[in-house]
Design an enzyme around this catalytic site. Structure first.
Site, PDB file in Angstrom:
ATOM      1  N   GLU A  24       0.495 -14.431  55.716  1.00 20.27           N
ATOM      2  CA  GLU A  24       0.676 -15.794  56.216  1.00 20.27           C
ATOM      3  C   GLU A  24       0.722 -15.812  57.740  1.00 20.27           C
ATOM      4  O   GLU A  24       0.208 -16.716  58.383  1.00 20.27           O
ATOM      5  CB  GLU A  24       1.970 -16.400  55.674  1.00 20.27           C
ATOM      6  N   LYS A 101       3.850 -27.651  53.149  1.00 18.07           N
ATOM      7  CA  LYS A 101       3.100 -26.390  53.195  1.00 18.07           C
ATOM      8  C   LYS A 101       2.189 -26.347  51.965  1.00 18.07           C
ATOM      9  O   LYS A 101       2.464 -25.674  50.979  1.00 18.07           O
ATOM     10  CB  LYS A 101       4.077 -25.210  53.214  1.00 18.07           C
TER      11      LYS A 101
END
Length: 131
Positions: A24, A101
């Site tokens: 990420e 997200k």
């Protein structure tokens, strides 16, 4: 000040590198932020002067800088940092920040994951009181 008004900014989408996993941080992803500010807009309405209100364009740029800036593990932390930016303007009494997200690394199909924090200037003042 009898009641509070609102400024709402939704769908601010910014690329960032937040997350627990190294992938990420390396690849990054888009995060979407929604803000709801509670404040009096009476003075701004009376004067018709942008200096008497929160300039939402400038606020959007500050929030974007937080999202695109220093990575954090949790979107909870990111939301808290954004709330601090909003409350830096003394006119803002309360803020609600939602960080979405939608590309989180979740193994099952989902549409979105988000975290919402609500912070208040009155609450901050209470924290400063020591017994």
């Amino acid at each position: 000040m009898d009641s509070l008004d609102e400024i709402v900014l939704t769908g601010l989408t910014v690329f960032g590198r937040h997350g627990v996993y190294a992938k990420e941080r390396e690849e990054g992803q888009e995060f979407t932020v929604d803000l709801r500010l509670s404040l009096s807009l009476e003075q701004a309405a009376a004067t018709d002067d942008v200096g008497d209100t929160v300039h939402y364009g400038e606020l959007a740029e500050k929030v974007a800088a937080v999202v695109s800036g220093e990575p954090v593990n949790l979107i909870e932390t990111l939301a808290e940092r954004i709330a601090e930016v909003a409350l830096a303007d003394a006119r803002v009494q309360n803020v609600s920040v939602t960080v979405h997200k939608p590309h989180a690394p979740i193994a099952v199909r989902f549409a979105d994951v988000s975290v919402t924090v609500r912070r208040s200037r009155a609450f901050e003042a209470l924290e400063d009181i020591t017994v």
